[in-house]
Design an enzyme around this catalytic site. Structure first.
Site, short mmCIF file in Angstrom:
data_model
loop_
_atom_site.label_atom_id
_atom_site.label_comp_id
_atom_site.label_asym_id
_atom_site.label_seq_id
_atom_site.Cartn_x
_atom_site.Cartn_y
_atom_site.Cartn_z
N CYS A 71 0.84 -1.21 0.00
CA CYS A 71 0.00 0.00 0.00
C CYS A 71 0.87 1.25 0.00
O CYS A 71 0.38 2.36 0.22
CB CYS A 71 -0.96 -0.01 1.19
SG CYS A 71 -0.14 -0.21 2.77
N GLU B 100 -2.12 1.11 -4.47
CA GLU B 100 -1.94 -0.27 -3.99
C GLU B 100 -1.37 -1.09 -5.15
O GLU B 100 -1.90 -1.01 -6.27
CB GLU B 100 -3.32 -0.80 -3.58
CG GLU B 100 -3.32 -2.16 -2.96
CD GLU B 100 -3.42 -2.11 -1.44
OE1 GLU B 100 -3.61 -1.02 -0.87
OE2 GLU B 100 -3.29 -3.19 -0.83
C1 LIG Z 1 -2.15 -3.82 5.04
S1 LIG Z 1 -2.87 -4.77 6.33
C2 LIG Z 1 -3.23 -6.25 5.45
C3 LIG Z 1 -4.17 -7.20 6.12
C4 LIG Z 1 -4.75 -8.30 5.20
N1 LIG Z 1 -3.75 -8.91 4.37
C5 LIG Z 1 -5.91 -7.77 4.37
O1 LIG Z 1 -5.82 -7.79 3.13
O2 LIG Z 1 -6.93 -7.37 4.96
C6 LIG Z 1 -1.49 -5.13 7.31
C7 LIG Z 1 -1.76 -6.03 8.51
O3 LIG Z 1 -0.51 -6.25 9.17
C8 LIG Z 1 -0.72 -6.31 10.56
N2 LIG Z 1 0.59 -6.05 11.17
C9 LIG Z 1 1.20 -4.84 11.35
N3 LIG Z 1 2.45 -5.02 11.85
C10 LIG Z 1 2.64 -6.36 11.96
C11 LIG Z 1 3.73 -7.18 12.40
N4 LIG Z 1 4.87 -6.61 12.80
N5 LIG Z 1 3.58 -8.51 12.39
C12 LIG Z 1 2.41 -9.08 11.97
N6 LIG Z 1 1.34 -8.36 11.54
C13 LIG Z 1 1.45 -7.02 11.53
C14 LIG Z 1 -1.80 -5.27 10.81
O4 LIG Z 1 -2.49 -5.57 12.02
C15 LIG Z 1 -2.69 -5.44 9.56
O5 LIG Z 1 -3.72 -6.38 9.81
#
Ligand SMILES: C[S@@+](CC[C@H](N)C(=O)[O-])C[C@H]1O[C@@H](n2cnc3c(N)ncnc32)[C@H](O)[C@@H]1O
Length: 371
Positions: free
Chosen positions: A325, A359
């Site tokens: 993103c 995106e």
């Molecule tokens: C851009 S979103 C994508 C979520 C999912 N793939 C979707 O399409 O709905 C990024 C996700 O990464 C999680 N996140 C952020 N930092 C993280 C980390 N260090 N380890 C694991 N997950 C993480 C956030 O909570 C969020 O749900």
């Protein structure tokens, strides 16, 4: 899309360009930014430029006993009073004026109401009312009438308070590769804001899976990609840091009758260090990581991109699917990945017409070994 607030409201930065001009500008930006990489003639997945947002939040502006929805202005820090936003999906769009009318007349619901968040799915709508005061029994009584009147789910939030009347989630149905998937979307959790473009993005990802064994998914959220992708792989190991998103993912897995996904509530850095056998975690005591034969890794990080160590770790895979993103951090990460991987496909998914957000999706294959 026409909007009477174009040029004043801060939500639409590209107000002076038609949708086709915006597409041309975004394509040019991507071509230029990634000119050092071989991304070829990439596909650009367009969106409807109107009523595309199924998540939206507004400030509430008080003027005596009157209230209005507010957005930050394009310039300065002032709030712009608005009575509509053509970007939000039709269910939100038509609810907004009716809801305002009722809130305005109701002292208990209106008093120190600071903001409203809408989350709309194909199956229902969640409305969160955010207050700068304590809310309690009286508020619950009035808010329940709101739920019944509009057929919505209402949540009240104030400092350290979350009042849930009926439920704090809505079920979404996504149509991917001729199948329907049900997702539990929880209030406050991450979810993709543009359903139409999201479905195109998931299908694009699924269509690029060949020679699949097991999948490692990083940053899986509530399982947006995980559920349809599980059809392509023998087993899936998926990780996410948010507890509530993992709970939703487990619920959705059960509802869809999917049994080959293991969801972990771990940070990506933790999981990669467990996979490298640097650290042991109690949360992994029932999982044998050696049972997995990963052919692909799917990563969809937040705007900051992937941390350095995890990026280095995924160099060990044969196939990487990267959803980004933020083109700037994607470029940074691609500099590392393309030392060992070829870019075999690149696509842009327009989730946010009238804004500068972009995106992208990238498919990377390990370069053949030199003999
Ligand atoms: C851009 S979103 C994508 C979520 C999912 N793939 C979707 O399409 O709905 C990024 C996700 O990464 C999680 N996140 C952020 N930092 C993280 C980390 N260090 N380890 C694991 N997950 C993480 C956030 O909570 C969020 O749900």
């Amino acid at each position: 899309m026409e909007c009477k607030y174009f040029g004043v409201c801060g939500s639409c930065k590209l107000h002076n360009l038609s949708y086709s001009e915006q597409i041309a500008q975004k394509k040019e930006y991507i071509k230029e930014l990634f000119s050092d990489f071989d991304i070829g003639d990439f596909e650009f997945f367009t969106s409807s430029d109107k009523h595309y947002r199924n998540r939206a939040e507004f400030r509430i502006w008080h003027n005596g006993d009157d209230i209005s929805y507010g957005m930050h202005k394009l310039e300065g820090k002032e709030v712009l009073e608005i009575d509509e936003c053509p970007k939000v999906d039709e269910d939100i769009y038509f609810l907004m004026p009716k809801l305002k009318k009722v809130l305005q007349k109701n002292e208990e619901l209106r008093n120190r109401l600071y903001g409203i968040e809408f989350l709309s799915t194909r199956n229902g709508m969640l409305v969160t009312l955010i207050y700068h005061r304590r809310i309690g029994e009286r508020w619950r009584g009035e808010a329940k009438k709101l739920e019944d009147k509009f057929g919505i789910f209402v949540i009240g939030r104030a400092k350290k308070i979350k009042e849930v009347l009926t439920q704090d989630f809505v079920l979404e149905s996504l149509h991917v590769e001729k199948k329907d998937y049900i997702y539990k979307i929880i209030e406050g959790g991450f979810s993709q804001p543009n359903r139409q473009t999201n479905e195109k993005m998931i299908e694009w990802v699924c269509s690029h899976v060949k020679d699949a064994k097991d999948l490692l998914e990083l940053y899986c959220g509530h399982g947006n990609f995980t559920l349809p992708m599980s059809d392509k792989f023998t087993k899936v190991l998926a990780t996410e840091i948010s507890k509530s998103s993992i709970k939703s993912a487990l619920f959705s897995c059960a509802v869809n009758g999917i049994s080959n996904i293991e969801f972990l509530r771990m940070s990506v850095a933790e999981l990669t260090s467990a996979l490298k056998k640097e650290r042991k975690f109690n949360r992994l005591k029932d999982i044998n990581l050696d049972d997995y034969n990963f052919s692909h890794v799917l990563t969809d990080p937040p705007r900051a991109g992937i941390d350095e160590k995890s990026l280095e770790f995924i160099l060990n895979f044969e196939n990487i699917i990267y959803i980004s993103c933020n083109p700037q951090t994607l470029k940074r990460d691609l500099k590392v990945l393309t030392k060992e991987f070829d870019i075999v496909d690149f696509a842009v998914f327009d989730q946010f017409p009238h804004t500068n957000h972009i995106e992208s999706g990238i498919i990377l294959h390990k370069k053949p070994k030199e003999l």
